[in-house]
Write a protein that holds these residues in place. Sequence first.
Motif, PDB file in Angstrom:
ATOM      1  N   PHE A 241       0.881  -1.172   0.000  1.00 34.84           N
ATOM      2  CA  PHE A 241       0.000   0.000   0.000  1.00 34.84           C
ATOM      3  C   PHE A 241       0.915   1.217   0.000  1.00 34.84           C
ATOM      4  N   ASN A 242       0.902   1.990  -1.084  1.00 39.82           N
ATOM      5  CA  ASN A 242       1.835   3.102  -1.190  1.00 39.82           C
ATOM      6  C   ASN A 242       1.237   4.168  -2.104  1.00 39.82           C
ATOM      7  N   ASP A 243       1.098   5.373  -1.594  1.00 39.88           N
ATOM      8  CA  ASP A 243       0.494   6.457  -2.382  1.00 39.88           C
ATOM      9  C   ASP A 243       1.281   6.733  -3.656  1.00 39.88           C
ATOM     10  N   GLN A 244       2.594   6.646  -3.565  1.00 38.83           N
ATOM     11  CA  GLN A 244       3.451   6.904  -4.723  1.00 38.83           C
ATOM     12  C   GLN A 244       3.221   5.863  -5.809  1.00 38.83           C
ATOM     13  N   PHE A 245       3.089   4.605  -5.413  1.00 35.71           N
ATOM     14  CA  PHE A 245       2.887   3.534  -6.386  1.00 35.71           C
ATOM     15  C   PHE A 245       1.510   3.638  -7.044  1.00 35.71           C
ATOM     16  N   ARG A 246       0.531   4.125  -6.293  1.00 35.99           N
ATOM     17  CA  ARG A 246      -0.826   4.212  -6.848  1.00 35.99           C
ATOM     18  C   ARG A 246      -0.904   5.168  -8.023  1.00 35.99           C
ATOM     19  N   GLY A 247       0.032   6.110  -8.100  1.00 40.08           N
ATOM     20  CA  GLY A 247       0.036   7.048  -9.218  1.00 40.08           C
ATOM     21  C   GLY A 247       1.130   6.783 -10.225  1.00 40.08           C
ATOM     22  N   GLY A 248       1.866   5.676 -10.059  1.00 44.03           N
ATOM     23  CA  GLY A 248       2.993   5.393 -10.931  1.00 44.03           C
ATOM     24  C   GLY A 248       2.640   4.461 -12.079  1.00 44.03           C
ATOM     25  N   SER A 249       3.657   4.064 -12.803  1.00 44.33           N
ATOM     26  CA  SER A 249       3.493   3.157 -13.935  1.00 44.33           C
ATOM     27  C   SER A 249       3.279   1.733 -13.429  1.00 44.33           C
ATOM     28  N   ALA A 250       2.175   1.117 -13.832  1.00 42.82           N
ATOM     29  CA  ALA A 250       1.879  -0.244 -13.384  1.00 42.82           C
ATOM     30  C   ALA A 250       2.974  -1.213 -13.822  1.00 42.82           C
ATOM     31  N   LYS A 251       3.445  -1.074 -15.046  1.00 45.42           N
ATOM     32  CA  LYS A 251       4.468  -1.995 -15.549  1.00 45.42           C
ATOM     33  C   LYS A 251       5.781  -1.838 -14.791  1.00 45.42           C
ATOM     34  N   ALA A 252       6.187  -0.587 -14.531  1.00 51.98           N
ATOM     35  CA  ALA A 252       7.449  -0.352 -13.829  1.00 51.98           C
ATOM     36  C   ALA A 252       7.387  -0.858 -12.394  1.00 51.98           C
ATOM     37  N   ILE A 253       6.268  -0.630 -11.730  1.00 45.31           N
ATOM     38  CA  ILE A 253       6.139  -1.046 -10.329  1.00 45.31           C
ATOM     39  C   ILE A 253       6.079  -2.568 -10.233  1.00 45.31           C
ATOM     40  N   ALA A 254       5.351  -3.204 -11.143  1.00 47.19           N
ATOM     41  CA  ALA A 254       5.301  -4.669 -11.147  1.00 47.19           C
ATOM     42  C   ALA A 254       6.682  -5.249 -11.401  1.00 47.19           C
ATOM     43  N   LYS A 255       7.428  -4.641 -12.302  1.00 45.33           N
ATOM     44  CA  LYS A 255       8.787  -5.107 -12.604  1.00 45.33           C
ATOM     45  C   LYS A 255       9.687  -4.959 -11.387  1.00 45.33           C
ATOM     46  N   ASP A 256       9.567  -3.836 -10.687  1.00 49.08           N
ATOM     47  CA  ASP A 256      10.335  -3.645  -9.451  1.00 49.08           C
ATOM     48  C   ASP A 256       9.962  -4.698  -8.417  1.00 49.08           C
ATOM     49  N   GLY A 257       8.664  -4.986  -8.318  1.00 53.25           N
ATOM     50  CA  GLY A 257       8.217  -5.978  -7.355  1.00 53.25           C
ATOM     51  C   GLY A 257       8.815  -7.342  -7.616  1.00 53.25           C
ATOM     52  N   TYR A 258       8.814  -7.740  -8.863  1.00 54.36           N
ATOM     53  CA  TYR A 258       9.387  -9.050  -9.204  1.00 54.36           C
ATOM     54  C   TYR A 258      10.879  -9.073  -8.912  1.00 54.36           C
ATOM     55  N   ARG A 259      11.585  -7.988  -9.278  1.00 51.06           N
ATOM     56  CA  ARG A 259      13.029  -7.909  -9.004  1.00 51.06           C
ATOM     57  C   ARG A 259      13.283  -8.023  -7.507  1.00 51.06           C
ATOM     58  N   SER A 260      12.504  -7.308  -6.710  1.00 48.37           N
ATOM     59  CA  SER A 260      12.721  -7.321  -5.261  1.00 48.37           C
ATOM     60  C   SER A 260      12.478  -8.703  -4.680  1.00 48.37           C
ATOM     61  N   LEU A 261      11.474  -9.385  -5.190  1.00 46.07           N
ATOM     62  CA  LEU A 261      11.116 -10.700  -4.661  1.00 46.07           C
ATOM     63  C   LEU A 261      12.188 -11.741  -4.990  1.00 46.07           C
ATOM     64  N   ILE A 262      12.661 -11.736  -6.223  1.00 44.41           N
ATOM     65  CA  ILE A 262      13.697 -12.699  -6.617  1.00 44.41           C
ATOM     66  C   ILE A 262      14.997 -12.429  -5.859  1.00 44.41           C
ATOM     67  N   ALA A 263      15.376 -11.147  -5.745  1.00 44.21           N
ATOM     68  CA  ALA A 263      16.601 -10.809  -5.018  1.00 44.21           C
ATOM     69  C   ALA A 263      16.491 -11.205  -3.551  1.00 44.21           C
ATOM     70  N   LEU A 264      15.339 -10.959  -2.956  1.00 44.69           N
ATOM     71  CA  LEU A 264      15.136 -11.326  -1.553  1.00 44.69           C
ATOM     72  C   LEU A 264      15.265 -12.818  -1.338  1.00 44.69           C
ATOM     73  N   MET A 265      14.588 -13.609  -2.169  1.00 43.84           N
ATOM     74  CA  MET A 265      14.605 -15.055  -1.959  1.00 43.84           C
ATOM     75  C   MET A 265      15.965 -15.650  -2.296  1.00 43.84           C
ATOM     76  N   ASP A 266      16.711 -14.999  -3.186  1.00 43.44           N
ATOM     77  CA  ASP A 266      18.085 -15.429  -3.425  1.00 43.44           C
ATOM     78  C   ASP A 266      18.929 -15.203  -2.177  1.00 43.44           C
ATOM     79  N   ASP A 267      18.714 -14.067  -1.501  1.00 47.37           N
ATOM     80  CA  ASP A 267      19.413 -13.803  -0.239  1.00 47.37           C
ATOM     81  C   ASP A 267      19.033 -14.830   0.822  1.00 47.37           C
ATOM     82  N   VAL A 268      17.747 -15.158   0.895  1.00 47.40           N
ATOM     83  CA  VAL A 268      17.275 -16.132   1.885  1.00 47.40           C
ATOM     84  C   VAL A 268      17.931 -17.482   1.650  1.00 47.40           C
ATOM     85  N   ARG A 269      17.991 -17.892   0.396  1.00 48.30           N
ATOM     86  CA  ARG A 269      18.607 -19.183   0.069  1.00 48.30           C
ATOM     87  C   ARG A 269      20.072 -19.223   0.499  1.00 48.30           C
ATOM     88  N   ARG A 270      20.773 -18.105   0.345  1.00 53.72           N
ATOM     89  CA  ARG A 270      22.185 -18.072   0.703  1.00 53.72           C
ATOM     90  C   ARG A 270      22.382 -18.051   2.219  1.00 53.72           C
TER      91      ARG A 270
END
Length: 628
Positions: A241-270
């Motif tokens: 839930f983020n006011d900035q994201f609600r007015g941003g580009s859906a494609k860019a924010i979704a792409k950031d979300g996927y990047r953050s999730l993969i990077a996070l789980m890679d850290d968890v695995r390590r």
Amino acid sequence: MKTSIATVSISGNLPEKLEAIAAAGFDGIEIFEQDFITHDGTPSDVGKLIRSLGLEITLFQPFRDFEGLPDPLRAKAFDRAERKFDLMQELGTDLVLICSSCHPAALGGIDRAAADLHALGERAAKRGLRVGYEALAWGRHVNDHRDAWEIVRRADHDAIGLILDSFHTLARKTDPDTIRRIPGDKIFFVQLADAPLIDMDLLYWSRHFRNMPGEGDLDVTAFMQAVMAPGYTGPISLEIFNDQFRGGSAKAIAKDGYRSLIALMDDVRRREPSAQVDLPQIPERRTVKGVSFIEFASRGDEAAALETILATLGFRPTGTHISKALTLWTQGDIRIVINLETTGYASSAYNMHGTTACDIGLNVDDVEAAVARATHLGASPFQQPTGPGELDIPAIRGLSGSVIHFIDDASGLGDVWTLEFNQTDDQTAEAGLSKIDHVAQTMSYDEMLSWSLFYTTLFDMTKSPMVDVIDPEGLVRSQALETPDGGFRITLNGAETHRTMAGHFLADSFGASIQHIAFATGDIFESAKAFARLGFKSLPVSQNYYADLRSRFDLSDEFLTRLQAANIFYDEDGTGAFLQLYSQPFAGGIFFEIVERRGDYKGYGAANAPFRIAAQKRLLRPKGMPKI
């Protein structure tokens, strides 16, 4: 591992959200009830649309104020649940989120809540559905995942499980390691969100300031380690839930979300080797040893002006390209390339932005691994045809379409300067500049989180807290990122209005990325003397600044006189001192900075920024005057 994101996390109508989520690479979605209600399609149509995009509905949410109600409210709650079960079956999902009650009439008691959930589990099981119970951080009686787990445990039903949300746990400073005691098969779903550390009401904080893992200050990695340790194998989902994201580009924010999730789980695995993280193997964050080069695209009089400034800073032209209109300027370990080509990427960059630093080359520990990690995390590759005798240096797209090239010594790419450039015999005296201290990128404020995430997920870098830079005509947000040894530093400056110096630069350059480059020297006074001999024009500093400096720091009259004579700014903290000298702005607001770090000073002279900006604005063209 299934990746998921709540539809509430990004902007747009439901079809736009779904298309952006699918394009980013997610496996599924949490469908937020409001997104469904505002859509004009039937539940069956929505389910088909989702599946046609290769997505599944991992969760339907939220169902509020269920447990602990007295009759007749209790009976009404079960009726509401049955209607939601009807809707879920039409949509094609089997899991619903029930968040802990905030209803003013709700009764406390773990056994009472467990009894209600057990009864609901009986109804859900008859339909082949499941119910996940989540503790809201502001729940009336249940606001801790430990209490929610005890309720689920006592409910003792196969259709009833726990839903965990990193924000609700970490915002209340609950120890995430307590999750390790919960059986993995009783955790039905996991939601993730980061957030900046702000002292405010929990509900308001949650509803307006959540962001992607890695964009905030919460230890989401430790949370996910605790979740994965007992054997959780279900979806990993983002709920933002983020006011900035609600007015941003859906494609860019979704792409950031996927990047953050993969990077996070890679850290968890390590960090948690026993965790069952089903992800393709990707290289770890890469080490950046420093900036190999910065390339400017320029033409005509602007290129001549740039060359003049470089010459007055002690740079000398040491090479010309074997086949292209490129000149290499060097000093110490610094390489500046000026590209005058009328075709290719640099030409396009010039046509778009005017004179611009369009390309930055990073010296990394392993080029192949850097490219592989960047690609896995969704970075856009860059490539253009190479000519005879040219090396094919791997690159990705950066801010505003700029380019980041990767160079290492092991692959031979570091030989580009001898292989592609004819050496010259220019013996112009240098001025003591040794390396690039930092690069400053300017962007709109709403892009800052995205680019901070970009750098910190690709490279081994830490970020400093965001600071406010006061411009006479507005506010600029600034955040510094750097490698552990300080070999690569970059500052991200977010403009909220075109009236600021940063915003003026963005408007004039049509969104160019690099506004200034800072060069390091071991003795700024000796460098300033060399600059003066070479005809350098420094940024004039108001005498009032030095009068104020006298009151702020215990500096000798002689030292203050030396600072003032050379237009040098000064700052210090408990670890050391920082001295800064600036060129006058050129080409729409680009400028160079020369810095000397003394002791263990880590900052960037933020206290001096308002005075520097005011001095620069005095030299820019008057408001309303056309650009010449």
